[in-house]
Design a protein around this motif. Structure first.
Motif, short mmCIF file in Angstrom:
data_model
loop_
_atom_site.label_atom_id
_atom_site.label_comp_id
_atom_site.label_asym_id
_atom_site.label_seq_id
_atom_site.Cartn_x
_atom_site.Cartn_y
_atom_site.Cartn_z
N GLU A 80 0.85 -1.20 0.00
CA GLU A 80 0.00 0.00 0.00
C GLU A 80 0.89 1.25 0.00
O GLU A 80 1.08 1.89 1.06
N PRO A 81 1.40 1.64 -1.16
CA PRO A 81 2.35 2.76 -1.20
C PRO A 81 1.74 4.07 -0.71
O PRO A 81 2.46 4.95 -0.23
N GLU A 82 0.41 4.19 -0.79
CA GLU A 82 -0.21 5.44 -0.34
C GLU A 82 -0.03 5.65 1.17
O GLU A 82 -0.19 6.76 1.67
N LYS A 83 0.33 4.58 1.87
CA LYS A 83 0.53 4.71 3.32
C LYS A 83 1.98 5.02 3.69
O LYS A 83 2.30 5.16 4.87
N ILE A 84 2.85 5.12 2.71
CA ILE A 84 4.25 5.47 3.02
C ILE A 84 4.28 6.92 3.49
O ILE A 84 3.63 7.80 2.91
N LYS A 85 5.04 7.15 4.55
CA LYS A 85 5.17 8.53 5.04
C LYS A 85 6.65 8.89 5.10
O LYS A 85 7.49 8.08 5.49
N VAL A 86 6.93 10.14 4.72
CA VAL A 86 8.30 10.64 4.84
C VAL A 86 8.26 12.00 5.55
O VAL A 86 7.48 12.87 5.18
N PHE A 87 9.09 12.13 6.56
CA PHE A 87 9.20 13.40 7.28
C PHE A 87 10.62 13.93 7.09
O PHE A 87 11.58 13.16 7.18
N VAL A 88 10.73 15.23 6.84
CA VAL A 88 12.04 15.86 6.85
C VAL A 88 12.02 16.89 7.96
O VAL A 88 11.20 17.82 7.93
N ASN A 89 12.89 16.71 8.93
CA ASN A 89 12.88 17.55 10.14
C ASN A 89 11.46 17.71 10.68
O ASN A 89 10.97 18.82 10.90
N ASP A 90 10.78 16.59 10.82
CA ASP A 90 9.43 16.50 11.39
C ASP A 90 8.32 17.03 10.49
O ASP A 90 7.16 17.00 10.86
N GLU A 91 8.66 17.52 9.32
CA GLU A 91 7.62 18.02 8.42
C GLU A 91 7.23 16.92 7.44
O GLU A 91 8.09 16.33 6.77
N LEU A 92 5.94 16.63 7.37
CA LEU A 92 5.46 15.57 6.49
C LEU A 92 5.50 16.01 5.03
O LEU A 92 5.00 17.08 4.69
N LYS A 139 24.28 19.62 9.21
CA LYS A 139 24.44 18.79 10.40
C LYS A 139 23.17 18.85 11.24
O LYS A 139 22.65 19.93 11.52
N GLY A 140 22.66 17.67 11.63
CA GLY A 140 21.47 17.61 12.46
C GLY A 140 20.18 17.42 11.68
O GLY A 140 19.14 17.13 12.28
N ASP A 141 20.22 17.54 10.36
CA ASP A 141 19.00 17.31 9.56
C ASP A 141 18.56 15.87 9.73
O ASP A 141 19.37 14.95 9.76
N ARG A 142 17.24 15.70 9.80
CA ARG A 142 16.68 14.36 10.02
C ARG A 142 15.66 14.02 8.95
O ARG A 142 14.90 14.89 8.49
N VAL A 143 15.65 12.76 8.57
CA VAL A 143 14.64 12.25 7.64
C VAL A 143 14.06 10.99 8.26
O VAL A 143 14.80 10.16 8.79
N SER A 144 12.74 10.87 8.22
CA SER A 144 12.11 9.63 8.72
C SER A 144 11.29 9.01 7.61
O SER A 144 10.55 9.70 6.91
N LEU A 145 11.45 7.72 7.47
CA LEU A 145 10.71 6.96 6.46
C LEU A 145 9.85 5.94 7.17
O LEU A 145 10.34 5.20 8.03
N HIS A 146 8.56 5.92 6.87
CA HIS A 146 7.66 4.93 7.47
C HIS A 146 7.11 4.05 6.36
O HIS A 146 6.36 4.51 5.52
N LEU A 147 7.51 2.79 6.40
CA LEU A 147 7.05 1.86 5.38
C LEU A 147 5.95 0.97 5.96
O LEU A 147 6.17 0.33 7.00
N PRO A 148 4.79 0.91 5.32
CA PRO A 148 3.75 0.02 5.82
C PRO A 148 4.11 -1.44 5.53
O PRO A 148 4.56 -1.76 4.43
#
Ligand SMILES: [Zn+2]
Length: 682
Positions: free
Chosen positions: A513-525, A544-553
């Motif tokens: 379900e690719p529509e459920k993938i979420k990506v945040f860059v420095n907490d911004e969706l 330095k300190g930049d963050r990326v979050s990937l949420h894979l269903p």
């Protein structure tokens, strides 16, 4: 930070098109204003500047092992367990066959098992490779000391023989004299009555190559070149026909090693040697994209193909490249089971009949997957496509990680797919099989393919806690995740120089379900239309300190045996699940030193006693429920026959020292008696 993002992988195709248009415009100007002489000069310049075809040129590089450090997680644990096993081996015992064949006094007796049954010395080569990788991957000083000692002792052997030869096969010097004279008697597993001596020396070649590649040992490099010169001398009088006759005997990837020696020295003669060591009987059908692999010894063929690819890369040979790609495709798509492994009793089974895979206890061999991952990495370097890393992930998590016992560190040879069977583990004092050799390396080099880079992009391929240092760009980048316990992966730029860089995150094909993938860059969706099987590219000036979050269903899915027979396995995302089937009669669980100690010879539970899962595949899939938030535990609540209540499934890689069920038989309701059709002794 200014950020742009897109979900695609084909930008290099655009750049090639762009390049072509530019060349065409310049060419047109030349034709209009200059005479033929200038046009030819221009064409010459173009050929010099762009001598390669897109097909074989390296487009990305993997990071050297010493630039990647694993962080806490199952892979780091596995690496540390491997280090303990590696250090439990005594160098003098592994060196014993080399000293003996060189006419020097061994300092300790040889190890038993395959180390004194004719394949003497093969583990020594793997040991050098594993120590080199382990030192690069962890910085462990003892690994480096052991390596240096081993190299010094082998140098003593090489100098004492005086021809460049190093090796442990009993009666080596006389054997190679016979070969040099053209007295060649080759069978699949023997050469002039010896147990695969070409395969054996390939391990020593590789050990020297790895010591150079991973630790920069000039001594190892010089020994390697000398050793290769010795082989040039041995084979210089042989005709091409005699070479091909000799290559009927298993020979590892000698063609690959000689291509590597060409890369080190730049001397074409080594590339010619690599070609002479390429087995045409395997190469030719593959160049025509013909799969004639059924019945062949699987692990004899895979290293040959790695060699074809390396030669192709060096000579821009599209035909040899095509052969390697076709081989990979047919093996991974038609001949591999869900854990990413292949072969039954070490041989390729017919792609339309995996019956033996279910029946036999000699299922996929770990060496095969070790080599398939090496081939995958090489193909990936010239075409960085997500589907290659989808296979890599599948085979790494489900076969390689699972092939090391977590407490005592023993390695697995065969992983039976037979329902209800079990695996045997090696012991450092008794077991010296091929899969111990590749096993020592497997768990040292997990850092190899997590990341890759090209000039301006960092690729994240595997979700494994780790930190990579990209010195040229001043970037230190870390990954924190509990994957596959959940699909959340956090990335942090621990250091960065605020320069433009593309971060390419692999979006795996197993995401349903690719529509459920979420990506945040420095907490911004981020809002984007994700596509699976491709890279998501985030382009920005990272600080330095930049963050990326990937949420894979992640979700449960059912996979069927490749021959479409009614045998299925559960997966969660890419992770193969298995149920415990108890600890009854685990004969030889920890292998003794007998020739066949690696084979799990306890009772075969008849298939009639194995539960058949009743219902349509869709019904069965929806009957597996996750029961824990923090870890992967599932319960099957559907029907089985004979009836079993609440069967628990967990990741196969974590299930050890017991019988297990990966593939289970499936029957629709009207076929409930399905498993009774099997004879009682099946
Ligand atoms: Zn093996």
């Amino acid at each position: 930070m200014i950020l742009t993002y897109r979900n695609e992988i084909h930008e290099s195709a655009y750049s090639f098109s762009f390049l072509f248009v530019c060349l065409f415009i310049v060419y047109s100007i030349f034709v209009r204003f200059f005479n033929m002489k200038y046009i030819m000069l221009f064409v010459g310049i173009v050929l010099c500047v762009f001598p390669t075809t897109a097909q074989t040129k390296h487009r990305v590089d993997l990071f050297p092992l010493d630039h990647v450090r694993l962080l806490e997680g199952p892979f780091l644990s596995s690496q540390q367990t491997d280090l303990r096993y590696l250090l439990a081996l005594e160098p003098d015992r592994l060196l014993s066959p080399f000293l003996r064949e060189a006419g020097l006094q061994p300092k300790a007796p040889s190890y038993p098992n395959w180390e004194n049954m004719g394949l003497d010395g093969h583990i020594g080569g793997h040991y050098m490779s594993a120590l080199s990788m382990m030192y690069a991957a962890t910085g462990n000083a003892e690994a480096k000391q052991r390596l240096d000692y081993f190299l010094d002792e082998l140098k003593r052997c090489q100098d004492h023989v005086g021809t460049g030869f190093i090796g442990g096969t009993p009666g080596s010097l006389a054997l190679w004299e016979e070969i040099k004279r053209g007295d060649i008697r080759a069978g699949s597993f023997d050469l002039n009555g010896k147990w695969v001596p070409l395969y054996n020396i390939h391990k020593t070649y590789n050990g020297l190559l790895d010591a150079w590649k991973h630790t920069g040992s000039v001594q190892a490099r010089d020994m390697l070149v000398k050793y290769t010169d010795w082989m040039m001398d041995i084979t210089s009088g042989l005709s091409d026909e005699q070479m091909q006759e000799m290559l009927k005997s298993e020979h590892g990837g000698l063609n690959e090693v000689f291509a590597a020696v060409y890369e080190i020295t730049g001397e074409k003669k080594y590339l010619q040697l690599a070609r002479r060591f390429s087995h045409l009987e395997i190469l030719r059908p593959l160049m025509q994209e013909k799969d004639s692999l059924t019945g062949m010894h699987a692990n004899t063929q895979i290293p040959k193909v790695i060699g074809f690819k390396r030669i192709a890369d060096n000579e821009n040979d599209a035909d040899w490249d095509r052969a390697a790609r076709f081989f990979w495709k047919t093996v991974t798509e038609n001949r591999s089971v869900c854990i990413g492994g292949n072969s039954v009793r070490e041989h390729f089974n017919p792609p339309d009949d995996f019956g033996a895979m279910i029946e036999e206890v000699e299922g996929p061999e770990t060496c095969n997957t070790y080599n398939m991952l090496r081939l995958t990495g090489m193909l990936y370097a010239s075409s960085p496509e997500v589907y290659l890393m989808d296979y890599y992930e599948k085979a790494l998590f489900n076969h390689i990680l699972s092939s090391e016992e977590p407490e005592r560190g023993g390695f697995v040879y065969f992983t039976p797919m037979r329902p209800g069977h079990y695996r045997v583990y090696s012991q450092p004092e008794t077991s010296f099989w091929c899969c111990v050799g590749t096993g020592l390396e497997n768990h040292a080099k997990y850092g190899e393919s997590i990341y890759a880079h090209d000039k301006n992009a960092l690729y994240v391929n595997l979700f494994i806690p780790s930190r990579v240092t990209w010195e040229e760009k001043g970037i230190v980048f870390s990954q924190h995740t509990r994957f596959p316990n959940d699909g959340a992966v956090d990335f942090v730029f621990d250091d960065a120089e605020n320069k433009k860089l593309a971060l390419k995150l692999r979006i795996p094909s197993w995401v349903v379900e690719p529509e459920k993938i979420k990506v945040f860059v420095n907490d911004e969706l981020l809002q984007f239309g994700a596509v699976t099987g491709e890279y998501l590219t985030l382009e920005g000036k990272w600080e330095k300190g930049d963050r990326v979050s990937l949420h894979l269903p992640m979700q449960v899915n059912l996979v069927q045996m490749p021959d479409k027979s009614p045998f299925y396995a559960f997966q969660y995302g890419p992770i193969v699940l298995a149920a415990s089937m108890g600890t009854e009669d685990l004969k030889g669980l920890y292998a003794d030193d007998s020739r066949g100690g690696h084979i799990p010879q306890g009772r075969r539970i008849p298939l009639s006693e194995i539960p058949t899962f009743i219902g349509t595949p869709a019904e069965i899939e929806s009957s597996l429920h996750k029961t824990a938030d923090e870890e992967l535990r599932f319960v099957y609540v559907g029907e089985t026959f004979p009836e079993r209540e609440d069967m628990e499934f967990v990741p196969f890689y974590g299930l050890h020292n017991r019988r297990y069920l990966i593939y289970f038989p499936q029957a629709d309701r009207e076929q409930e008696q399905f498993n009774k059709d099997y004879p009682a002794d099946y």
